[in-house]
Enzyme design. Structure first.
Site, PDB file in Angstrom:
ATOM      1  N   ARG A 126      -8.890  -6.023  18.555  1.00 38.55           N
ATOM      2  CA  ARG A 126      -9.520  -6.678  17.402  1.00 38.55           C
ATOM      3  C   ARG A 126     -10.572  -7.704  17.837  1.00 38.55           C
ATOM      4  NH1 ARG A 126      -4.993  -8.145  13.108  1.00 38.55           N
ATOM      5  NH2 ARG A 126      -6.856  -8.577  11.882  1.00 38.55           N
ATOM      6  N   ASP A 319      -5.704  -8.376   1.940  1.00 35.56           N
ATOM      7  CA  ASP A 319      -4.566  -7.694   2.581  1.00 35.56           C
ATOM      8  C   ASP A 319      -3.897  -6.664   1.674  1.00 35.56           C
ATOM      9  OD1 ASP A 319      -4.902  -9.121   4.905  1.00 35.56           O
ATOM     10  OD2 ASP A 319      -3.483 -10.691   4.352  1.00 35.56           O
ATOM     11  N   LYS A 346      -8.751  -4.654  10.572  1.00 35.68           N
ATOM     12  CA  LYS A 346      -7.429  -5.260  10.392  1.00 35.68           C
ATOM     13  C   LYS A 346      -6.455  -4.646  11.405  1.00 35.68           C
ATOM     14  CE  LYS A 346      -8.479  -8.125   7.145  1.00 35.68           C
ATOM     15  NZ  LYS A 346      -8.400  -9.564   7.403  1.00 35.68           N
TER      16      LYS A 346
HETATM   17  C1  S3P Z   1      -5.065 -14.720   7.094  1.00 35.07           C
HETATM   18  C2  S3P Z   1      -6.368 -14.425   6.782  1.00 35.07           C
HETATM   19  C3  S3P Z   1      -6.855 -13.055   6.527  1.00 35.07           C
HETATM   20  C4  S3P Z   1      -5.720 -12.078   6.308  1.00 35.07           C
HETATM   21  C5  S3P Z   1      -4.598 -12.264   7.285  1.00 35.07           C
HETATM   22  C6  S3P Z   1      -4.032 -13.672   7.196  1.00 35.07           C
HETATM   23  C7  S3P Z   1      -4.683 -16.120   7.310  1.00 35.07           C
HETATM   24  O1  S3P Z   1      -7.609 -12.621   7.643  1.00 35.07           O
HETATM   25  O2  S3P Z   1      -6.207 -10.746   6.378  1.00 35.07           O
HETATM   26  O3  S3P Z   1      -3.544 -11.334   7.037  1.00 35.07           O
HETATM   27  O4  S3P Z   1      -3.462 -16.421   7.320  1.00 35.07           O
HETATM   28  O5  S3P Z   1      -5.570 -16.965   7.470  1.00 35.07           O
HETATM   29  P1  S3P Z   1      -9.199 -12.883   7.741  1.00 35.07           P
HETATM   30  O6  S3P Z   1      -9.383 -14.326   7.720  1.00 35.07           O
HETATM   31  O7  S3P Z   1      -9.612 -12.281   9.043  1.00 35.07           O
HETATM   32  O8  S3P Z   1      -9.790 -12.163   6.572  1.00 35.07           O
END
Ligand code: S3P
Length: 438
Positions: A126, A319, A346
């Site tokens: 990632r 999500d 993701k």
């Molecule tokens: C999260 C932010 C999101 C989400 C992840 C949890 C967090 O990711 O997809 O499951 O706890 O800050 P991104 O900030 O990369 O969109």
């Protein structure tokens, strides 16, 4: 334990009764991080005992923080203060957890010891430049592989300077990384976000007595303060509740109440999208607990219809798309998603993996570079691959409610990252799913 944990669904079933899904993943991570770095004791209830949050918890234990488990989901964290962590012996393994790796990068950049952050096969693919770029701009010596992926090596004793950072992507993880590094930086650190993203970091920092200013889409804080231990009640995770919202919408004769669900407005896009599709969702007993809105949510079966998903809702439901795609497969007409290229980076490429799985179950689903086009139809049985992505596995369990035959879902072990006891809770609610381990 088998190498390939499979879930197998049987057709039919409806969802009824009250369901309490596990604690919010984002809030659980942050409770460990800020509790560990606070002065004094932080007590946490409703903590998500999933593998992702345990990766964060173990990292802080490795760095000398005493964290007691008083009962299931109840933790007592003996905070060591912002400058009280000890150098870990060896690398810090973040497992499958992008949140751990990206938020920890910011925190670790502020320590007086060097750290290496590693992850499992999925996390190791990632993108991490999105955090190393701003941290370098703050003065950190921090490196990824040449491809911008983990491991992340962070040098000791970075002299961090506050910066202003314009987030190139709407990402709460990147925003949080920069703000958390800002705790250790000289002067002011601020970020602007291109669209609203979850604000748990800002809310919780304030809860711990740290001043964070939010001015429209700009958040800022001053380095050099301190955090004071508090009590945290973690609500149920709306991202886990989303599976039940879709399941109860698409399965006939369903009527469920999801209890004590976190309703932070930066997370409720799934409710807006499902309502646009015609879902029957009632939000009840709205209340505020520890700075986060919470409610009970009642969902009854409904005939859904296909929609064009408004792009401004994408970060607010980021999500939940795998299970929203299942709702779309059961809807009348076409659903079109655009502006969601983030889904490709993701835990799996959620656009391609869901398109492949839906096609394997008889649905006309077409991946596009930044989204998907799904024609509602009749789900059949089939065999799908989750690509070790928890949310793909759980989405196809919900698809099973409307399929004409069994769906076999491969590689489901990672469901434990966010939803321990998933099969048991699903069975109790009325879903016909077994695993090849039971
Ligand atoms: C999260 C932010 C999101 C989400 C992840 C949890 C967090 O990711 O997809 O499951 O706890 O800050 P991104 O900030 O990369 O969109």
């Amino acid at each position: 334990m088998t190498d390939n944990l499979q879930f197998i669904t049987q057709p039919g079933g409806s969802l009824n009764g009250n369901v309490r899904v596990p604690g919010d993943k984002s809030i659980s991570h942050r409770s460990i991080m800020l509790g560990s770095l606070a002065d004094g004791i932080t007590e946490v209830s409703g903590f998500l005992n999933g593998d992702d949050c345990l990766a964060t918890l173990n990292a802080f234990r490795t760095m000398g923080v005493e964290i007691e488990e008083l009962a299931e989901g109840e933790l007592k964290i003996h905070g060591v203060g912002l400058h009280g962590l000890k150098a870990p012996i060896g690398e810090l393994d973040m497992g499958n957890s992008g949140t751990s790796m990206r938020l920890m990068s910011g925190l670790m950049a502020g320590q007086d010891f060097a750290v290496t952050l590693t992850g499992d096969a999925s996390l190791s693919k990632r993108p991490m430049r999105r955090v190393t770029v701003p941290l370098k701009a703050m003065g950190a010596s921090i490196e990824t592989t040449e491809g911008g992926t983990p491991p992340i090596n962070i040098a000791a004793d970075n002299k961090l300077q506050g910066i202003h950072y314009d987030l190139p992507v709407a990402s709460a993880q990147v925003k949080s990384c920069v703000l958390l590094a800002g705790l250790y930086a000289e002067g002011q650190t601020s970020v602007t976000e291109p669209a609203p993203t979850r604000d748990h970091t800002e809310r919780m920092l304030r809860g711990f007595g740290y001043d964070v200013t939010t001015d429209a889409n700009r958040m800022s804080l001053q380095g050099g303060g301190s955090l004071k231990g508090i009590n945290i009640d973690v609500p149920a995770d709306i991202s886990s509740a989303a599976f039940y919202m879709v399941g109860a919408s698409i399965a006939e004769n369903s009527d469920v109440v999801l209890e004590h669900v976190g309703m932070n407005p930066t997370r409720t896009g799934v409710i807006d999208i499902l309502r646009l599709m015609g879902a029957n969702i009632e939000v009840m007993n709205e209340r505020e607990i520890g700075g986060e809105p919470v409610a009970d949510i009642r969902i009854q079966s409904a005939q859904l219809k296909g929609i064009n998903i408004p792009e401004e809702l994408v970060p607010l439901a980021i999500d939940e798309f795998p299970v929203i795609f299942v709702a779309a497969a059961c809807a009348e007409g076409k659903t079109v998603l655009t502006g969601a290229e983030e889904l490709r980076v993701k835990e799996s490429d959620r656009i391609q993996v869901m398109a492949d799985g839906l096609v394997a179950c008889g649905i006309d689903a077409q991946a596009t570079p930044d989204g998907i086009i799904i024609q509602g139809g009749q789900l059949t049985g089939g065999e799908v691959h989750s690509h070790h992505d928890h949310r793909i596995s759980m989405s196809f369990v919900m698809a099973g409610l409307r399929a004409t035959g069994p769906i076999t879902i491969n590689d489901c072990a990672n469901v434990n990252t966010s939803f321990p006891n998933f099969v048991k809770i699903a069975n109790t609610a009325g879903i016909h799913v077994t695993s090849n381990e039971t």
